[in-house]
Design an enzyme around this catalytic site. Structure first.
Site, PDB file in Angstrom:
ATOM      1  N   GLY A  78       0.831  -1.189   0.000  1.00 12.64           N
ATOM      2  CA  GLY A  78       0.000   0.000   0.000  1.00 12.64           C
ATOM      3  C   GLY A  78       0.869   1.242   0.000  1.00 12.64           C
ATOM      4  N   ARG A  79       0.350   2.328   0.552  1.00 11.00           N
ATOM      5  CA  ARG A  79       1.107   3.583   0.581  1.00 11.00           C
ATOM      6  C   ARG A  79       2.443   3.410   1.295  1.00 11.00           C
ATOM      7  NH1 ARG A  79      -4.175   4.824   1.974  1.00 11.00           N
ATOM      8  NH2 ARG A  79      -5.278   6.375   0.701  1.00 11.00           N
ATOM      9  N   ARG A 120       0.727  -4.766  11.750  1.00 11.22           N
ATOM     10  CA  ARG A 120      -0.112  -5.098  12.899  1.00 11.22           C
ATOM     11  C   ARG A 120       0.404  -6.385  13.542  1.00 11.22           C
ATOM     12  NH1 ARG A 120      -1.665  -0.685  13.324  1.00 11.22           N
ATOM     13  NH2 ARG A 120      -3.805   0.125  13.346  1.00 11.22           N
ATOM     14  N   ARG A 156      -3.267  -9.092  -1.773  1.00 12.94           N
ATOM     15  CA  ARG A 156      -4.391  -9.914  -2.221  1.00 12.94           C
ATOM     16  C   ARG A 156      -4.456  -9.949  -3.747  1.00 12.94           C
ATOM     17  NH1 ARG A 156      -9.184  -7.318   1.200  1.00 12.94           N
ATOM     18  NH2 ARG A 156      -7.881  -5.504   0.759  1.00 12.94           N
ATOM     19  N   GLU A 181      -0.738  -5.598  22.639  1.00 16.77           N
ATOM     20  CA  GLU A 181       0.010  -4.458  23.172  1.00 16.77           C
ATOM     21  C   GLU A 181      -0.688  -3.868  24.400  1.00 16.77           C
ATOM     22  OE1 GLU A 181       0.417  -1.775  19.877  1.00 16.77           O
ATOM     23  OE2 GLU A 181       1.646  -3.181  18.740  1.00 16.77           O
ATOM     24  N   HIS A 201       5.938   0.165  19.504  1.00 16.71           N
ATOM     25  CA  HIS A 201       4.971   0.716  18.544  1.00 16.71           C
ATOM     26  C   HIS A 201       5.188   2.219  18.340  1.00 16.71           C
ATOM     27  CE1 HIS A 201       0.707   0.037  16.709  1.00 16.71           C
ATOM     28  NE2 HIS A 201       1.447   0.855  15.969  1.00 16.71           N
ATOM     29  N   ASP A 213       7.926  -3.789  15.691  1.00 19.17           N
ATOM     30  CA  ASP A 213       7.412  -2.551  16.288  1.00 19.17           C
ATOM     31  C   ASP A 213       5.987  -2.735  16.786  1.00 19.17           C
ATOM     32  OD1 ASP A 213       7.461   0.270  16.922  1.00 19.17           O
ATOM     33  OD2 ASP A 213       6.200   0.613  15.168  1.00 19.17           O
TER      34      ASP A 213
END
Length: 326
Positions: free
Chosen positions: A157-158, A236, A179, A265, A283, A260
């Site tokens: 993605g970005r 994630r 995907r 968490e 994070h 990270d």
């Protein structure tokens, strides 16, 4: 009269929130705060008055249903898997997130974490600070290097594209798995995550959370990455089977990992804390004052855009068709 002329609009902020965003919301709207996003904490007055939510925290279907006059949820962050956007769409509630403004910062963090993991920079600095350089001699040669590596990106993605641009400057070949193939991306596409891991020795996860990616990085994928493999996650924590990762690090199935993000968490599995071949961060991917202020502004601008012109700036795909009224 407060800014924008929309001070009667009540915005609920559950739990901790960015100070800059809170300040702006308090100036533009009527701010209401509760300890956490819990329907049990919603008073009758809130039920009647709240029209918007601004939050880091997960907003589930029960929380949405507890606020019958809710119109918009402004989620702080690019990932919004903790918000039930599908339910929001069903009941006509807009959901927004904060993409783009954190892209470069997170990409910088990903590269820094990769280098730190491979070259053991934290351990080398600790060696110096503990006096070992003067007492014992040079820090041992790092067993890993970026030289000669090939990188796979899970999530083009970005942020994935920003990471790839940086990796190009290192002269490293890049492949990716999504995907589906991304139009206009020059990197090699692999149709499966295992196929990507088999093709590279460095895997960077920037994939979003959710059911479709739950524990996608599993023992099979890690085994395919190989004993020289390095795994980095700035996406994630839910995308990783952390027990399988700890086992792979201990057995030598992969060489090292830089993380990270974690599944629960701020809790970090003890096996990952104990592993000497990990680099672990709390994070901090987008955690600079500059970037968090930009995210805060976009979060609040979405609220302002909605309540002044019914025009959110960054609606999430699930709610793009939510009726916007007049």
């Amino acid at each position: 009269m407060k800014a924008y002329g929309i001070s009667p609009v009540v915005i609920l902020v559950p739990g901790d929130f960015n100070d800059h965003a809170v300040s702006r919301i308090d100036k533009a709207f009527k701010l209401v705060r509760i300890e956490r996003a819990d329907p049990g904490l919603v008073s009758e007055e809130m039920r009647a008055a709240v029209r918007g939510i601004a939050s880091y925290a997960g907003i589930n279907a029960a929380m949405i249903d507890a606020l019958p006059n809710l119109e918009i949820i402004a989620s702080f962050g690019v990932g919004y898997d903790s918000v039930d956007a599908n339910h929001a769409a069903k009941v006509g509630v807009m959901v927004t997130n904060t993409p783009d403004v954190l892209t470069e910062e997170v990409a910088d963090t990903a590269i820094g974490l990769l280098i730190n993991t491979v070259r053991e920079l934290y351990a080398a600095e600790k060696w110096l600070r503990d006096g070992n350089w003067a007492k014992t001699g040079n820090y041992p040669l790092s067993r890993l290097t970026l030289r000669g590596r090939s990188v796979g990106i899970f999530g083009m993605g970005r942020i994935g594209r920003a990471v790839a641009r940086r990796l190009e400057a290192f002269g490293l070949p890049i492949a990716y798995h999504n995907r589906r193939r991304v139009e206009g991306v020059p990197y090699e596409y692999r149709a499966t995550l295992k196929g990507l891991a088999e093709a590279v020795d460095t895997l960077i996860c920037i994939a979003p959370g959710g059911a479709s990616t739950e524990k996608a990085i599993n023992a099979e994928v890690l085994s395919a990455l190989g004993s020289n493999g390095v795994f980095v996650n700035v996406g994630r924590g839910s995308t990783v089977d952390e027990a399988a990762l700890a086992a792979a690090l201990k057995s030598g199935a992969i060489a090292a990992a830089g993380l990270d993000v974690f599944a629960d968490e701020p809790k970090v599995p003890q096996a990952l804390l104990d592993a000497p071949n990990t680099s672990l961060l709390p994070h901090v991917g987008s955690a600079s004052v500059h970037t968090r202020c930009a995210m805060a502004d976009l979060c609040v601008d979405n609220l302002v855009g909605w309540f002044t012109e019914r025009r959110p700036l960054t609606p999430v795909p699930e709610t793009i068709s939510v009726p916007r009224g007049v």
